[in-house]
Design an enzyme around this catalytic site. Structure first.
Site, short mmCIF file in Angstrom:
data_model
loop_
_atom_site.label_atom_id
_atom_site.label_comp_id
_atom_site.label_asym_id
_atom_site.label_seq_id
_atom_site.Cartn_x
_atom_site.Cartn_y
_atom_site.Cartn_z
N SER A 169 27.02 31.11 36.13
CA SER A 169 28.24 31.38 35.36
C SER A 169 28.39 30.33 34.28
O SER A 169 27.72 29.30 34.29
CB SER A 169 29.44 31.34 36.32
OG SER A 169 30.66 31.19 35.65
N TYR A 182 35.72 28.28 42.34
CA TYR A 182 34.71 29.12 41.70
C TYR A 182 33.75 28.27 40.88
O TYR A 182 32.52 28.45 40.95
CB TYR A 182 35.40 30.15 40.81
CG TYR A 182 34.47 31.18 40.22
CD1 TYR A 182 33.97 32.22 41.00
CD2 TYR A 182 34.08 31.11 38.88
CE1 TYR A 182 33.11 33.17 40.46
CE2 TYR A 182 33.23 32.05 38.34
CZ TYR A 182 32.76 33.08 39.13
OH TYR A 182 31.90 34.01 38.59
#
Length: 286
Positions: A169, A182
């Site tokens: 990510s 996250y």
């Protein structure tokens, strides 16, 4: 479906986790169109059925396997089932993952009000986060990649070849505000990809990752866009850092993924993470 098939992927078994999601469903469809036999893993059977129905309507082969990717015995059963039906896994795409709104802070940085007894009811700072939910996010994004790699990697090792693709990510490179769990978990994906690529090299298994930039899905739409479809302030901030000036389309991941999985095109490439981000990482936003 036959007109798009590639001999390289023809009749190879591809395992896709998170296959009911916005990105992984498109990847599953693409690999099926290239002739792969795809195993669709995800928590919501209805979403998997939708993908499977489309694949089969186009003449492809799909196996629906609802499961939580952190449930190791369940993943093992899927591996045994797919092996019995089609043979060993050749490609593993670890697309499963996610976040939880309760693992997000409401404020971008520390606010002294967090420490007050009568702080605003809606305020959720770092000190207020539910650590069980925090750990759940870490687990789905890390162990949800480790477990499939162990189980399907064993099939690859026994057959002497394979390709694994993990999902990193933008948070893997820069921890974005408000999403500590996250960001932490996605940073771990790059490290694990590098580690596993070295470990699996003698087994002729290549391990790489992609790091998608901002692709809108049901979850991200809630904080990147307003209810009327306009950009939220966070969405505007993303655009200020994205030179191409738009969100990504799922199909724009496909070329990179096909390249990384293909030994003929990328056989000497392992242990890397490729950003597919519209230039986000290259831009300081000023």
């Amino acid at each position: 479906m036959k007109e798009n098939r590639s001999d390289y992927f023809q009749d190879q078994v591809a395992i896709i986790t998170g296959a009911g999601g916005t990105l992984s469903s498109v990847i599953a469809l693409d690999l099926a169109r290239k002739g792969a036999k795809v195993v669709l893993i995800g928590r919501t059977e209805e979403k998997l059925r939708t993908v499977s129905d489309q694949i089969e309507a186009e003449g492809g082969s799909a196996l629906v396997a609802p499961c939580d990717v952190v449930d190791e015995p369940a993943i093992q059963k899927i591996a045994d089932r797919s092996f019995e039906q089609w043979g060993p896994c050749r490609f593993l795409i670890n697309g499963a993952g996610g976040n939880n709104n309760k693992a997000l802070t409401t404020n971008f940085t520390f606010d002294p009000k967090e420490l007050e007894i009568d702080k605003p009811e809606e305020m959720r700072g770092f000190f207020d986060l539910d650590l069980e939910i925090f750990q759940d996010v870490l687990k789905i994004n890390t162990m949800g990649t480790v477990i499939p790699c162990r189980i399907f990697g064993k099939q690859m090792a026994r057959s002497g070849r394979g390709g694994i693709l993990n999902f990193a990510s933008m948070n893997s490179y820069r921890p974005l505000t408000r999403v500590p769990a996250y960001a932490m978990s996605k940073a771990a994906i790059i490290n694990f990809t590098e580690w596993l690529s070295v470990y699996f090299a003698p087994a002729n298994i290549r391990v790489n990752a992609v790091a998608p930039g901002f692709f809108v899905n049901d979850r991200s739409r809630k904080y990147l866009m307003t209810p009327d479809g306009e950009l939220s302030q966070r969405g505007k901030n993303v655009m200020q850092h994205t030179p191409l000036g738009r969100f990504g389309e799922p199909r724009e991941l496909l070329g990179c993924i096909e390249w990384l999985l293909n030994d003929e095109a990328a056989g000497f490439i392992t242990g890397i993470t490729v950003p597919v981000d519209g230039g986000f990482l290259a831009s300081a936003g000023i």
